[in-house]
Motif scaffolding. Structure first.
Motif, mmCIF file in Angstrom:
data_model
loop_
_atom_site.group_PDB
_atom_site.id
_atom_site.type_symbol
_atom_site.label_atom_id
_atom_site.label_comp_id
_atom_site.label_asym_id
_atom_site.label_seq_id
_atom_site.Cartn_x
_atom_site.Cartn_y
_atom_site.Cartn_z
ATOM 1 N N ALA A 61 36.941 1.736 38.200
ATOM 2 C CA ALA A 61 38.276 1.134 37.743
ATOM 3 C C ALA A 61 38.949 0.109 38.537
ATOM 4 N N MET A 62 38.667 0.162 40.043
ATOM 5 C CA MET A 62 38.987 -0.755 40.885
ATOM 6 C C MET A 62 38.549 -2.252 40.677
ATOM 7 N N GLU A 63 37.212 -2.247 40.385
ATOM 8 C CA GLU A 63 36.809 -3.502 40.097
ATOM 9 C C GLU A 63 37.554 -4.208 38.880
ATOM 10 N N GLN A 64 37.727 -3.225 37.708
ATOM 11 C CA GLN A 64 38.187 -3.952 36.541
ATOM 12 C C GLN A 64 39.899 -4.137 36.832
ATOM 13 N N SER A 65 40.581 -3.484 37.502
ATOM 14 C CA SER A 65 41.951 -3.972 37.961
ATOM 15 C C SER A 65 41.812 -5.169 38.578
ATOM 16 N N ALA A 66 40.862 -5.567 39.645
ATOM 17 C CA ALA A 66 40.786 -6.898 40.266
ATOM 18 C C ALA A 66 40.541 -7.927 39.307
ATOM 19 N N LEU A 67 39.678 -7.483 38.461
ATOM 20 C CA LEU A 67 39.004 -8.726 37.565
ATOM 21 C C LEU A 67 40.167 -8.991 36.694
ATOM 22 N N ALA A 68 40.700 -7.983 35.907
ATOM 23 C CA ALA A 68 41.671 -8.101 34.793
ATOM 24 C C ALA A 68 42.968 -8.915 35.411
ATOM 25 N N MET A 69 43.464 -8.622 36.772
ATOM 26 C CA MET A 69 44.358 -9.559 37.464
ATOM 27 C C MET A 69 43.990 -10.969 37.569
ATOM 28 N N HIS A 70 42.596 -11.108 37.960
ATOM 29 C CA HIS A 70 42.364 -12.490 38.057
ATOM 30 C C HIS A 70 41.950 -12.960 36.789
ATOM 31 N N ALA A 71 41.698 -12.529 35.854
ATOM 32 C CA ALA A 71 41.332 -13.328 34.380
ATOM 33 C C ALA A 71 42.886 -13.578 33.970
ATOM 34 N N SER A 72 43.947 -12.780 34.316
ATOM 35 C CA SER A 72 45.198 -13.286 33.777
ATOM 36 C C SER A 72 45.587 -14.586 34.502
ATOM 37 N N MET A 73 45.003 -14.603 35.668
ATOM 38 C CA MET A 73 45.364 -16.120 36.490
ATOM 39 C C MET A 73 44.494 -17.111 35.833
ATOM 40 N N ALA A 95 45.110 -23.325 35.563
ATOM 41 C CA ALA A 95 44.597 -22.009 36.208
ATOM 42 C C ALA A 95 44.861 -21.952 37.439
ATOM 43 N N ILE A 96 44.879 -20.573 37.910
ATOM 44 C CA ILE A 96 44.920 -20.154 39.392
ATOM 45 C C ILE A 96 43.499 -19.574 39.843
ATOM 46 N N THR A 97 42.888 -20.266 40.554
ATOM 47 C CA THR A 97 41.594 -19.534 40.996
ATOM 48 C C THR A 97 41.230 -19.412 42.432
ATOM 49 N N TYR A 98 41.218 -18.288 42.928
ATOM 50 C CA TYR A 98 40.956 -18.088 44.235
ATOM 51 C C TYR A 98 39.674 -17.839 44.512
ATOM 52 N N PHE A 99 38.761 -17.621 43.694
ATOM 53 C CA PHE A 99 37.268 -17.470 43.962
ATOM 54 C C PHE A 99 36.581 -18.812 44.367
ATOM 55 N N THR A 100 35.700 -18.703 45.263
ATOM 56 C CA THR A 100 34.583 -19.572 45.430
ATOM 57 C C THR A 100 33.156 -19.312 45.113
ATOM 58 N N PRO A 101 32.261 -20.102 45.334
ATOM 59 C CA PRO A 101 30.981 -19.781 44.841
ATOM 60 C C PRO A 101 30.430 -18.532 45.671
ATOM 61 N N THR A 102 31.077 -18.543 47.058
ATOM 62 C CA THR A 102 30.670 -17.484 47.859
ATOM 63 C C THR A 102 31.105 -16.228 47.383
ATOM 64 N N THR A 103 32.269 -16.168 46.970
ATOM 65 C CA THR A 103 33.157 -14.951 46.341
ATOM 66 C C THR A 103 32.132 -14.402 45.300
ATOM 67 N N LEU A 104 31.852 -15.273 44.419
ATOM 68 C CA LEU A 104 30.762 -14.623 43.421
ATOM 69 C C LEU A 104 29.509 -14.225 43.987
ATOM 70 N N ALA A 105 29.110 -14.984 44.919
ATOM 71 C CA ALA A 105 27.595 -14.608 45.496
ATOM 72 C C ALA A 105 27.869 -13.042 46.080
ATOM 73 N N VAL A 106 29.202 -12.934 46.808
ATOM 74 C CA VAL A 106 29.045 -11.385 47.266
ATOM 75 C C VAL A 106 29.184 -10.446 46.077
ATOM 76 N N MET A 107 30.091 -10.655 45.331
ATOM 77 C CA MET A 107 30.285 -9.769 44.079
ATOM 78 C C MET A 107 28.824 -9.567 43.576
ATOM 79 N N ALA A 108 27.853 -10.412 43.422
ATOM 80 C CA ALA A 108 26.488 -10.355 42.850
ATOM 81 C C ALA A 108 25.772 -9.574 43.707
#
Ligand code: PMV
Length: 323
Positions: free
Chosen positions: A228-240, A246-259
């Motif tokens: 639920a925590m992951e969904q809360s964070a990603l739903a918040m970022h999806a709204s941005m 668009a407001i995008t705080y993620f970098t390629p490294t953000t996505l690599a850590v998530m993976a």
């Protein structure tokens, strides 16, 4: 009068994004956080009759402009309530990277509220201090308490949901980039509310995720909490992401850590990510797994450093601490 306070940052497991009332800074959605031990702000407030204006220093640098105004606004509220007009010297030190989505405003305004109120002779309850901090930064309301803490939608102050002992977890904080965030949280929230067609969906889903997260914390259920925590964070970022522009705080490294976190999970280790108004990734893990996972994530390309933070305590006054 001179007073020093230490307050700890918190990371939201159920995110706050959006204001029910902008003037009073009341949140549009409920949020729930974990206060962290390693990330803290130490703030000293000295009321000095001879000053002609407030003097504010953060990490050895004199604050100017908007950051200074936000501190002065909090001090003005305290001065009004105390009936004292004298200015103050504020000296503050962050034991965490400032303004990069690492909740420095949370620990900062919590410490300032606590030290400021006392320096001007006010005896405020934790609830009153939480409301004072919330007016400056809603996430700061949650740093007035240790452990798991909630701030309900539209509410003046936060409250403790459970002590840290209900769930033996740590946060592996993965720092992915240096430098300040591209857009501040207040501006980001207002822009999302004004332009994102997904903001309404966020307002609808956030309370349900909050309820699920709250129950999972109280039940000591890390798997449900993490999902639920992951969904809360990603739903918040999806709204941005759906805002214009668009407001995008993620970098390629953000996505690599998530993976990498998802891979660790597939290999049997419970680990769950969350991201705030910045590119860093905070990973919720069992305390016993924290050091091993921090070492794993330090190896992801682009990660600058990792640190392990356990659950943190209530803020406190401490006249002995160095600023
Ligand atoms: O209270 P602010 O303005 O620092 O906003 C905090 C927003 C997030 O960190 C993204 C989410 C949260 O609940 O802490």
């Amino acid at each position: 009068m001179r007073t020093t306070a230490i307050a700890h940052a918190n990371i939201a497991l159920a995110k706050y994004w959006g204001k029910a009332n902008v003037a009073d800074n009341l949140p549009a959605v409920p949020s729930l956080s974990l206060t962290l031990d390693r990330l803290r702000t130490i703030t000293r407030v000295e009321v000095i009759e001879s000053l002609e204006q407030d003097e504010i220093t953060l990490d050895g640098v004199r604050l100017e402009g908007r950051p200074r105004e936000r501190v002065v606004t909090l001090l003005d509220r305290v001065r009004n309530q105390a009936g004292i007009s004298a200015f103050a010297r504020v000296t503050s030190r962050n034991e965490l990277p400032t303004a990069a989505g690492l909740a420095s405003s949370a620990s900062g305004f919590a410490a300032l509220a606590m030290a400021g109120a006392r320096a001007y002779g006010l005896s405020l309850s934790d609830t009153e201090l939480s409301a004072l901090a919330r007016r400056s930064s809603a996430s700061a309301a949650r740093s007035l308490f240790g452990g798991f803490v909630a701030l309900e939608a539209g509410k003046e102050s936060a409250e403790r949901v459970a002590p840290a002992s209900v769930l033996p977890v740590s946060m592996v904080v993965t720092l992915t980039a240096k430098g300040p965030k591209p857009i501040g949280s207040t501006e980001g929230m207002l822009h999302t509310a004004a332009t994102s067609p997904y903001y309404a969906a966020w307002l609808e889903s956030a309370p349900k995720l909050y309820d699920e997260i709250r129950h999972a914390v109280l039940a000591g259920d890390l798997e449900t909490l993490g999902a639920a925590m992951e969904q809360s964070a990603l739903a918040m970022h999806a709204s941005m992401w759906a805002a214009r522009p668009a407001i995008t705080y993620f970098t390629p490294t953000t996505l690599a850590v998530m993976a990498r976190v998802r891979e660790l999970r597939s290999a049997g280790t419970p680990a769950f990510y969350t991201m705030d108004a910045g590119p860093h990734v905070k990973v919720l893990v069992k305390s016993t797994d924290a050091d091993r996972i921090a070492a794993e994530l330090a190896g992801v390309a682009g990660v600058e450093s990792t640190l392990v933070a356990g659950p943190g305590p209530d803020p406190r006054l401490d006249e002995g601490v160095e600023v």
